[in-house]
Each structure stands twice: as structure tokens, then as C-alpha cells.
Design a protein around this motif. Structure first.
Motif, mmCIF file in Angstrom:
data_model
loop_
_atom_site.group_PDB
_atom_site.id
_atom_site.type_symbol
_atom_site.label_atom_id
_atom_site.label_comp_id
_atom_site.label_asym_id
_atom_site.label_seq_id
_atom_site.Cartn_x
_atom_site.Cartn_y
_atom_site.Cartn_z
ATOM 1 N N LEU A 45 43.524 -3.781 75.366
ATOM 2 C CA LEU A 45 44.780 -3.538 74.646
ATOM 3 C C LEU A 45 44.640 -2.344 73.712
ATOM 4 O O LEU A 45 45.512 -1.464 73.664
ATOM 5 N N ASN A 46 43.549 -2.322 72.962
ATOM 6 C CA ASN A 46 43.317 -1.202 72.031
ATOM 7 C C ASN A 46 43.214 0.126 72.787
ATOM 8 O O ASN A 46 43.724 1.162 72.352
ATOM 9 N N SER A 47 42.511 0.086 73.953
ATOM 10 C CA SER A 47 42.379 1.296 74.760
ATOM 11 C C SER A 47 43.738 1.772 75.260
ATOM 12 O O SER A 47 44.043 2.976 75.249
ATOM 13 N N CYS A 48 44.573 0.803 75.686
ATOM 14 C CA CYS A 48 45.918 1.161 76.152
ATOM 15 C C CYS A 48 46.752 1.759 75.037
ATOM 16 O O CYS A 48 47.525 2.705 75.249
ATOM 17 N N ILE A 49 46.606 1.199 73.843
ATOM 18 C CA ILE A 49 47.348 1.727 72.684
ATOM 19 C C ILE A 49 46.932 3.173 72.410
ATOM 20 O O ILE A 49 47.770 4.056 72.157
ATOM 21 N N GLU A 50 45.608 3.415 72.480
ATOM 22 C CA GLU A 50 45.106 4.782 72.240
ATOM 23 C C GLU A 50 45.608 5.744 73.321
ATOM 24 O O GLU A 50 46.000 6.881 73.038
ATOM 25 N N ASP A 51 45.559 5.239 74.604
ATOM 26 C CA ASP A 51 46.029 6.097 75.708
ATOM 27 C C ASP A 51 47.505 6.411 75.557
ATOM 28 O O ASP A 51 47.947 7.534 75.833
ATOM 29 N N ARG A 52 48.254 5.417 75.125
ATOM 30 C CA ARG A 52 49.685 5.611 74.941
ATOM 31 C C ARG A 52 49.952 6.653 73.862
ATOM 32 O O ARG A 52 50.805 7.542 74.008
ATOM 33 N N ALA A 53 49.201 6.557 72.773
ATOM 34 C CA ALA A 53 49.370 7.530 71.681
ATOM 35 C C ALA A 53 49.010 8.939 72.144
ATOM 36 O O ALA A 53 49.693 9.913 71.841
ATOM 37 N N SER A 54 47.896 9.019 72.910
ATOM 38 C CA SER A 54 47.469 10.329 73.421
ATOM 39 C C SER A 54 48.501 10.900 74.391
ATOM 40 O O SER A 54 48.837 12.090 74.342
ATOM 41 N N ALA A 55 49.010 10.006 75.288
ATOM 42 C CA ALA A 55 50.017 10.458 76.243
ATOM 43 C C ALA A 55 51.292 10.890 75.536
ATOM 44 O O ALA A 55 51.942 11.889 75.925
ATOM 45 N N SER A 56 51.663 10.182 74.503
ATOM 46 C CA SER A 56 52.852 10.539 73.728
ATOM 47 C C SER A 56 52.681 11.913 73.066
ATOM 48 O O SER A 56 53.606 12.736 73.052
ATOM 49 N N ALA A 57 51.464 12.153 72.528
ATOM 50 C CA ALA A 57 51.188 13.442 71.893
ATOM 51 C C ALA A 57 51.246 14.571 72.915
ATOM 52 O O ALA A 57 51.797 15.652 72.655
ATOM 53 N N ARG A 58 50.659 14.320 74.115
ATOM 54 C CA ARG A 58 50.689 15.334 75.164
ATOM 55 C C ARG A 58 52.119 15.611 75.621
ATOM 56 O O ARG A 58 52.505 16.749 75.876
ATOM 57 N N ALA A 59 52.915 14.539 75.729
ATOM 58 C CA ALA A 59 54.310 14.707 76.140
ATOM 59 C C ALA A 59 55.075 15.553 75.131
ATOM 60 O O ALA A 59 55.869 16.434 75.487
#
Length: 278
Positions: A45-59
Motif C-alpha cells: 500500500l505504501n509503495s502504491c501511494i509513493e508510485d501514485r505521488a510520483s506518477a502524479s508529479a510526472r503527469a
């Protein structure tokens, strides 16, 4: 999470008092397995949250880049239109300058052709192989310099018979160029001279020039083409420090002035146009 853990422990305690040891062990293993699964799920879950934040920043970054590219593209289209117009104007200006340079070169070529033809004619007619006759060109003007000994006796302004043969050749060239002017310049060395009607070197140089002019008149040269000028000793070729140098400075110079004003005017006009960019 803590509540679940406490409930599990409480349940285990209660069960331990009312269940057998084997049952307790089985329940404990299941609890541990559940705990491992929970921990693993928490990590994921924590990894997914981090990936989501990173993907949001890239977007967000990509959206900004797209906006910048659209803005750049709009500006590029404007610049391209202006650039095309400027390039077209530059090419047109270059074509005009090339045309002006071409016309200027043509004018210079014509002027040089006239001068070259004149020099060739003079060298052929006058006899350039004679070391006492020099033909030179300066700024489009042709000069024939004849040594004093070929024209006059010492301290005299009377033309010798030998000089008449040389001047007959010069007259032939002048007569073949009716649009040219012929200026005869008398030059002396620096030694002071005075005799009879001659007061000084000015008089001597002028009298020698007029003597040559009169001889050319006798050879049917149009008087309106002739100019007599005396330069005295003030335009020496070399220093008057030896007898040899003095002999070089005593000379008569015949200046052929081609009437090619149209060429000079064309050159001056084109040079001014090039300077002003017209």
C-alpha cells in the motif's frame, strides 16, 4: 490496526484457557500468517501511494511541458512567418547589391580596357625599349616621360632634330585619340638657371613645354587638345644630389588624359550607392 491486535491477543488468551494446546498453536500460526499478510499488504500500500505521488508529479510536469511546447510552437509559427519575410528581403537586397557590384566591375573593366589599350598603343608607337622614354599609368592616367637629352641641348629650350622623331610618334598617337587631352609638363633639376629672357627654372620649364607643344602643332595635333605646363624643379623623381640624379629630374612629361568621365562618374555613383545601401 492496534485494536485488531489487542482483540487477537485477548481472543488468544481466552481461547488458551478454554481450548486445547494444539488448537491454541494452530490459532497462533494463523494469527502470525495474518500478521505477515497484513505487513506485506501495508508495504505494498505504501509503495502504491509513493508510485501514485510520483506518477502524479510526472503527469503535472508533462502537462507543463505540453503547455510550453504549445506556446513555443505558436511563437515559432510567428517567428517563421517573420523569418521568411526577412529572408526574402535579405535575398532581394543581396540581389540588388550583386547587380550594383556587377555594374561597378563592368565600369572598372571598361576603364581599365581603355587605359590598357592606350598604354599598349603608346608603347608600340613611342618605342618603350628606349631607357630614356618611360610609359607609366597612375590612377587611369598615362604618362610618357622623355629624358631631357632626347629633346633639348643643355640649358636650351629649342627642340632638337632627334626629339622631332620621338615627338612625331607621340603626335601620331595623340591624333588617333581626338577625345584625349595632352598636357606637356617641363621639369628641371634644382640648379638655379637664368639667361636672357629666362629668369629662373620656372621660365625654362615653361618654355620647354611650349616648345614641345609648338612642335606637336606642326605635326598636325589639334591645339585644343594641348596644354603647356611648367613644374620647375619642384616635382623631382629623385634627390638632386648627383649629376646622374639631376639628369633624371630634367625631363619632359607628356600626360595623356582620356575623357572617360562617364566611367568615373558611374563608379563614384555606384560606390555611394553601396555605402548607403541603395
Amino acid at each position: 490496526m492496534k485494536k485488531i491486535l489487542l482483540l487477537g491477543i485477548s481472543a488468544a488468551v481466552l481461547l488458551s484457557s478454554c481450548v486445547s494446546k494444539k488448537q491454541f498453536t494452530d490459532l497462533e500460526e494463523k494469527y502470525n500468517e495474518s500478521q505477515d499478510l497484513l505487513n506485506s499488504a501495508t508495504v505494498k500500500l505504501n509503495s502504491c501511494i509513493e508510485d501514485r505521488a510520483s506518477a502524479s508529479a510526472r503527469a503535472t510536469a508533462l502537462e507543463e511541458q505540453v503547455a510550453d511546447l504549445r506556446k513555443y510552437n505558436d511563437n515559432l509559427q510567428v517567428l517563421s512567418a517573420k523569418g521568411a519575410s526577412n529572408i526574402e528581403k535579405t535575398l532581394e537586397s543581396m540581389k540588388e547589391k550583386d547587380l550594383k557590384i556587377s555594374r561597378l566591375q563592368d565600369a572598372i573593366t571598361k576603364k581599365d580596357s581603355v587605359t590598357l589599350a592606350l598604354v599598349t598603343s603608346l608603347k608600340r608607337e613611342v618605342g618603350i625599349n628606349d631607357p630614356d622614354i618611360q610609359v607609366t599609368v597612375e590612377k587611369g592616367v598615362v604618362y610618357i616621360s622623355i629624358a631631357d637629352k632626347l629633346l633639348f641641348s643643355t640649358a636650351s629650350y629649342n627642340v632638337t632634330s632627334k626629339a622631332k622623331a620621338v615627338l612625331a610618334k607621340v603626335a601620331k598617337v595623340v591624333n588617333s585619340k581626338p577625345d584625349f587631352e595632352c598636357m606637356v609638363e617641363g621639369h628641371t633639376d634644382s640648379r638655379s638657371y637664368s639667361k636672357g629672357v629666362l629668369l629662373d627654372n620656372w621660365d625654362l620649364s615653361v618654355k620647354r613645354a611650349t616648345s614641345v607643344v609648338r612642335e606637336l602643332e606642326k605635326l598636325d595635333v589639334n591645339p585644343s587638345q594641348l596644354i603647356a605646363a611648367g613644374r620647375s624643379s619642384y616635382v623631382p623623381l629623385v634627390d638632386n644630389d648627383t649629376a646622374e640624379n639631376q639628369a633624371r629630374n630634367r625631363r619632359t612629361r607628356i600626360v595623356m588624359l582620356p575623357k572617360i568621365d562617364q566611367f568615373y562618374e558611374m563608379i563614384e555613383t555606384e560606390m555611394k550607392n553601396l555605402e548607403t545601401g541603395n
